[in-house]
Design a protein around this motif. Structure first.
Motif, PDB file in Angstrom:
ATOM      1  N   UNK A 510       0.843  -1.205   0.000  1.00  0.00           N
ATOM      2  CA  UNK A 510       0.000   0.000   0.000  1.00  0.00           C
ATOM      3  C   UNK A 510       0.876   1.252   0.000  1.00  0.00           C
ATOM      4  N   UNK A 511       1.959   1.233   0.808  1.00  0.00           N
ATOM      5  CA  UNK A 511       2.848   2.393   0.851  1.00  0.00           C
ATOM      6  C   UNK A 511       3.501   2.618  -0.504  1.00  0.00           C
ATOM      7  N   UNK A 512       3.886   1.539  -1.181  1.00  0.00           N
ATOM      8  CA  UNK A 512       4.463   1.682  -2.509  1.00  0.00           C
ATOM      9  C   UNK A 512       3.480   2.308  -3.498  1.00  0.00           C
ATOM     10  N   UNK A 513       2.175   1.917  -3.411  1.00  0.00           N
ATOM     11  CA  UNK A 513       1.172   2.514  -4.290  1.00  0.00           C
ATOM     12  C   UNK A 513       1.002   4.015  -4.012  1.00  0.00           C
ATOM     13  N   UNK A 514       1.022   4.367  -2.737  1.00  0.00           N
ATOM     14  CA  UNK A 514       0.872   5.785  -2.388  1.00  0.00           C
ATOM     15  C   UNK A 514       2.081   6.598  -2.853  1.00  0.00           C
ATOM     16  N   UNK A 515       3.265   6.000  -2.743  1.00  0.00           N
ATOM     17  CA  UNK A 515       4.452   6.692  -3.232  1.00  0.00           C
ATOM     18  C   UNK A 515       4.401   6.866  -4.758  1.00  0.00           C
ATOM     19  N   UNK A 516       3.842   5.872  -5.444  1.00  0.00           N
ATOM     20  CA  UNK A 516       3.692   6.001  -6.903  1.00  0.00           C
ATOM     21  C   UNK A 516       2.738   7.138  -7.268  1.00  0.00           C
ATOM     22  N   UNK A 517       1.669   7.278  -6.487  1.00  0.00           N
ATOM     23  CA  UNK A 517       0.719   8.374  -6.749  1.00  0.00           C
ATOM     24  C   UNK A 517       1.395   9.728  -6.557  1.00  0.00           C
ATOM     25  N   UNK A 518       2.162   9.873  -5.451  1.00  0.00           N
ATOM     26  CA  UNK A 518       2.838  11.140  -5.202  1.00  0.00           C
ATOM     27  C   UNK A 518       3.891  11.433  -6.270  1.00  0.00           C
ATOM     28  N   UNK A 519       4.560  10.385  -6.739  1.00  0.00           N
ATOM     29  CA  UNK A 519       5.581  10.585  -7.767  1.00  0.00           C
ATOM     30  C   UNK A 519       4.970  10.911  -9.122  1.00  0.00           C
ATOM     31  N   UNK A 520       3.801  10.357  -9.402  1.00  0.00           N
ATOM     32  CA  UNK A 520       3.158  10.587 -10.696  1.00  0.00           C
ATOM     33  C   UNK A 520       2.521  11.966 -10.805  1.00  0.00           C
ATOM     34  N   UNK A 521       2.343  12.672  -9.707  1.00  0.00           N
ATOM     35  CA  UNK A 521       1.716  14.008  -9.725  1.00  0.00           C
ATOM     36  C   UNK A 521       2.617  14.989  -8.968  1.00  0.00           C
ATOM     37  N   UNK A 522       3.759  15.324  -9.547  1.00  0.00           N
ATOM     38  CA  UNK A 522       4.706  16.199  -8.824  1.00  0.00           C
ATOM     39  C   UNK A 522       4.209  17.635  -8.669  1.00  0.00           C
ATOM     40  N   UNK A 523       3.279  18.073  -9.518  1.00  0.00           N
ATOM     41  CA  UNK A 523       2.827  19.458  -9.464  1.00  0.00           C
ATOM     42  C   UNK A 523       1.575  19.654  -8.629  1.00  0.00           C
TER      43      UNK A 523
END
Length: 949
Positions: A510-523
């Protein structure tokens, strides 16, 4: 005549029209028009131009104006043409000025005198031309100049003049209702005019008046019914027929008026049933004008008190519309059906196959109207099918405005009629996924609240299943590209709150998925903040349960990125996430308790937990807190700030003038009364009252006096255009009554479900109705006809209570009539205050009072409410439109004076009569002028700040 074209125009003019029509591009058309402009400028400025040529040039100017080019150089020539004695030139001039000018143009003042003269002309054609100009060019300020003459023309012998006079009076009532409020009875009188055209013209102003206040015109129901009956019986001349329909436009206007008068009134509706039914039977459905009358009759039936026979006739008429091959008639049928289902929902079931055909029609306008119908007939039994259809249509369109509307309707229907929480979550996921950021932000919060509250009962198993299904669906949707920001926020919140609740997914996943979301939307800082908070929740739950926690590399890089972010919010969240790893399990349980989203939070507004700290600080020498209202006797924070600024600038350069010398006057002599332009003595507490408006004047200063400007009688700069008087005005503001719409009946109590149209169904069966269409029709129209909204069981408090009343599918009675309370008179913005009057209330911002300063209300004079004599009898048309004498017309005041504009007259006092040279008084005036010129404000020493703002 060889050089002349058709209708007496020159060949040059006809060539111009031909060249414009044959131009192949906008650039070519512009070249032709610009060349014509140069020609017209030269010929209009030639003093030897004959009048018949001048008329043609003005008409050519009209073409220049219509094609979007500037023709203002010829406006004055059109105005001059209105002064000509030749009838043809005068009418051409009036036509030109009505098309060239608007009511606020500077040249209007040159036409008013000509209009006044032409209204008195013996030639009725000249009078008609002037009345046409009156309807287009007369504004609110020039209405009194022509109003008496227009009222006099209501009794003109020519029916065309009377008709145009009624139209002009109607225009005046739209522009300035107060100027003709005493002439409303003339509209009633013109219902009895001998000419049907004048009667038809009077229907338009009466429709506007009835729309504003229905109760005042209930006595005219019988009159309107008799007029409509005589029109339907073809008692009007043949000249009023259109496509073999007798006066169709008069019929439509009368049906609109009757629909207004019959809303919620059973007695009035019963008087209309017969004539409305006759009109529906006599309508010719083969012509467009006949269909227009039939549609207006259906609208009238939907507004009247329900009648079973009329509802059945309206349903038959709707069937004719829906069976037509014309998209326009199908559109009328869907719209009429939308009106009738408010009274009897069973009517829609008779036309279910036709509605399905319209829903699948390629015409986009018809399809949207059909969705409006489905939206109003939604209930718990068909909400799934209708919402699914709406979402499919929303995916297929690109119109962002209508897509927003469809999305909001899907959310509204889902919240009101959702059969289960799982279906609601899946539906909202589709709406978010395909509508993007067009969905309202409140929908995201409602969705998170629904998942947190669950079913609202003690069934923990069902709640956990609901949350588990939401987590699974969000993990599956996260792989989709271009998800909207609001939906990503919901996903991050749900994964952080319930991602590892059922131990189905590991915390690292789950933490990896959340990190992917934050990385995919840097702005997107908001999405990153939700993702970091979700990660912090998962780590907190793991630490609180005693499990070993390892910081993932991608999470560590995310924290380092957040710590270097320009956003202080992201920095704070990153520091909080770092500090979580340094705490023990008990501390983390208190900081991040499991499943505490729905816990009630009690807030202490008085901050009583700080009482001990405050008491200790006071004992150590700190100053106690002083309420804002008691600080320096100042009632507003703005005055308090200005006082602080004054205190801080006390040691800087000062620019105030010296104090004025105080005149030595005996205490027993009262202040001298002076005119508005004199300087008179007042008490010195005047300045103190400006600085401290809440402080009362001291009794010890009653004897001393100081000079000030008297503003009594001076015209105000703001507010009502009157003159301020020493005493406040005792006139009160008229109350404006707000008439709400009368409640509409819910359903026809005695109406029975009608058997479906067998002819229509048999025709459709010949085309072999597909099983899918039959199943869709059964899903849309099956079940109980009564629309009952099922509340979501997940909501502890009923969800429909949080929605406005307009979301209900059943018609509700509106609120009772309310009247606007009379407000206090607007404040005098130039009133500098009197020393003897001290207010202890907080100061009010005068600019917030602007809203009511220009509310000029004028009480309407009562009008006669008498109906038409003999209205209940089947009288002849000529007997109905009997000529009524105009001798009882209301007298018109040639010099009307609006309410509230009477200024009080200032009488000179005895002290003002005794004037003479006084050296001491002159010196005091001179000193005060110098004092005022140096310091513009009362206490602010910063001169340039006062001057430059």
């Amino acid at each position: 005549m060889g050089s002349q074209g058709g209708f007496g125009q020159s060949k040059e003019f006809l060539d111009l029209i031909k060249s414009i029509g044959e131009s192949r591009s906008k650039a070519e058309e512009d070249r032709i028009v610009l060349r014509e402009v140069e020609t017209l400028k030269l010929r209009l400025n030639d003093p030897n131009t004959p009048k018949y040529k001048l008329k043609e040039y003005i008409i050519r100017l009209l073409y220049v104006e219509m094609l979007g080019h500037d023709a203002s150089f010829g406006y004055i020539h059109a105005v001059k043409m209105t002064h000509d004695e030749n009838l043809l030139l005068k009418r051409s001039g009036y036509l030109a000025v009505t098309l060239f000018l608007n009511e606020d143009h500077d040249l209007i003042i040159l036409i008013v005198n000509t209009i006044q003269k032409d209204l008195k002309s013996d030639n009725y054609l000249v009078v008609c031309a002037a009345l046409n100009a009156v309807c287009r060019l007369i504004n609110e300020e020039t209405i009194p100049a022509v109003l008496p003459q227009v009222v006099e023309l209501l009794g003109h012998q020519k029916e065309a003049v009377r008709k145009k006079a009624v139209m002009a009076l109607h225009r005046f009532s739209q522009k300035a209702p107060g100027s003709v409020s005493h002439l409303i009875s003339n509209f009633r009188k013109k219902l009895c005019d001998n000419d049907p055209g004048v009667m038809g013209a009077a229907l338009c102003p009466l429709f506007d008046l009835i729309t504003a206040d229905v109760d005042k015109y209930k006595d005219l129901v019988v009159s309107f019914v008799n007029i409509l009956k005589q029109v339907a019986e073809r008692r009007l001349p043949k000249t009023y027929d259109y496509h073999q329909m007798p006066a169709p436009f008069i019929q439509i206007k009368l049906l609109k008026i009757l629909s207004l008068l019959g809303i919620g009134d059973k007695k009035a509706s019963e008087q209309m049933y017969t004539i409305v039914g006759d009109i529906m039977r006599k309508c010719d459905s083969t012509s467009n004008i006949g269909n227009a009358i039939l549609y207006e009759s259906i609208c009238c039936v939907s507004s009247l008190h329900p009648n079973p026979k009329l509802l059945e006739a309206a349903a038959d008429a709707i069937a004719k519309f829906l069976k037509s091959d014309s998209h326009n008639l199908k559109y009328l049928g869907i719209d009429a059906l939308t009106r009738l289902i408010k009274i009897n929902p069973e009517i829609a079931e008779q036309h279910q196959l036709a509605v399905i055909d319209c829903l699948e029609d390629p015409d986009d306008t018809l399809k949207r109207k059909t969705f409006d119908l489905l939206y109003k007939m939604t209930k718990s039994s068909n909400v799934e099918v209708i919402v699914d259809r709406m979402i499919e249509y929303m995916i297929s369109i690109n119109d962002s405005h209508y897509k927003t509307e469809i999305a909001s309707r899907c959310v509204e229907l889902g919240e009101q009629f959702a059969p289960s929480n799982q279906w609601f979550i899946q539906t909202m996921n589709k709406v978010f996924e395909h509508a993007g950021d067009l969905v309202n932000a409140k929908v995201a919060h409602n969705l998170m609240k629904l998942i947190a509250e669950g079913f609202g009962e003690d069934d923990d198993t069902a709640d956990s299943q609901l949350r588990s299904s939401a987590v699974e669906s969000y993990l599956r949707i996260m792989g989709e590209p271009k998800l909207p920001s609001a939906f990503l926020q919901v996903i991050c919140w749900v994964l952080g709150e319930y991602g590892i609740a059922d131990d189905k997914y590991s915390s690292s996943y789950i933490i990896g998925k959340l990190c992917d979301v934050a990385e995919a939307h840097p702005d997107d800082d908001t999405v990153k903040a939700y993702a970091v908070t979700g990660i912090m929740k998962i780590y907190s739950f793991e630490i609180a349960s005693g499990k070993p926690v390892d910081l993932l590399p991608e999470c560590q890089s995310l924290i380092e990125e957040m710590l270097a972010s320009h956003s202080t919010d992201l920095q704070q969240r990153a520091y909080e996430l770092q500090s979580i790893f340094t705490l023990d399990a008990q501390a983390v349980k208190k900081i991040m308790p499991v499943d505490s989203t729905c816990d009630d939070i009690e807030s202490d507004k008085n901050l009583s937990f700080l009482d001990g700290y405050v008491q200790q600080a006071i004992e150590n020498g700190a100053q106690p807190y002083i309420p804002e209202s008691e600080r320096f006797g100042i009632s507003s924070i703005s005055d308090f700030k200005s006082h602080e600024e004054h205190e801080t600038s006390a040691h800087a350069l000062r620019f105030e003038a010296y104090e004025l010398p105080k005149p030595s006057l005996p205490h027993n002599i009262p202040p001298v009364l002076a005119s508005s332009t004199e300087l008179v003595p007042v008490e010195p507490s005047y300045v103190a009252d400006i600085l401290h408006p809440t402080s009362a004047p001291s009794a010890s200063d009653a004897g001393s006096s100081e000079l000030k400007l008297r503003l009594d009688g001076v015209q105000k700069k703001w507010g009502r255009p009157t003159y301020s008087s020493p005493a406040p005005s005792s006139s009160s503001i008229d109350q404006v009554k707000v008439q709400n719409e009368t409640p509409r009946p819910d359903s026809a109590s005695s109406s029975k479900p009608k058997i479906p149209d067998t002819s229509y169904i048999s025709r459709k069966q010949q085309i072999e109705i597909s099983p899918e269409k039959q199943k869709l029709a059964a899903s849309l129209f099956g079940g109980s006809a009564k629309s009952e909204g099922r509340h979501l069981p997940s909501q502890k408090n009923s969800k429909t209570q949080n929605h406005t009343s307009d979301t209900s599918r059943s018609s509700k009675a509106p609120a009772p009539d309310t009247a606007v309370k009379t407000s206090q008179p607007p404040p005098d913005l130039l009133d500098m205050g009197e020393p003897s009057i001290a207010s202890s209330t907080p100061s009010v911002d005068p600019f917030k009072q602007f809203e009511g300063l220009f509310d000029f209300t004028q009480e309407t004079t009562p009008v006669s409410t008498g109906g038409v004599d003999g209205a209940t009898k089947d009288s002849d048309f000529t007997s109905l439109f009997a000529d009524m004498s105009l001798s009882a017309q209301t007298h018109i005041d040639p010099n009307p004076e609006p309410n509230g504009l009477r200024g009080s007259k200032v009488e000179p006092s005895a002290h003002q009569l005794n004037k003479g040279p006084n050296l001491k008084e002159a010196l005091e005036k001179d000193a005060l002028v110098r004092h005022v010129g140096v310091t513009p404000s009362g206490q602010n020493p910063i001169l340039f700040k006062d001057l430059l703002g």
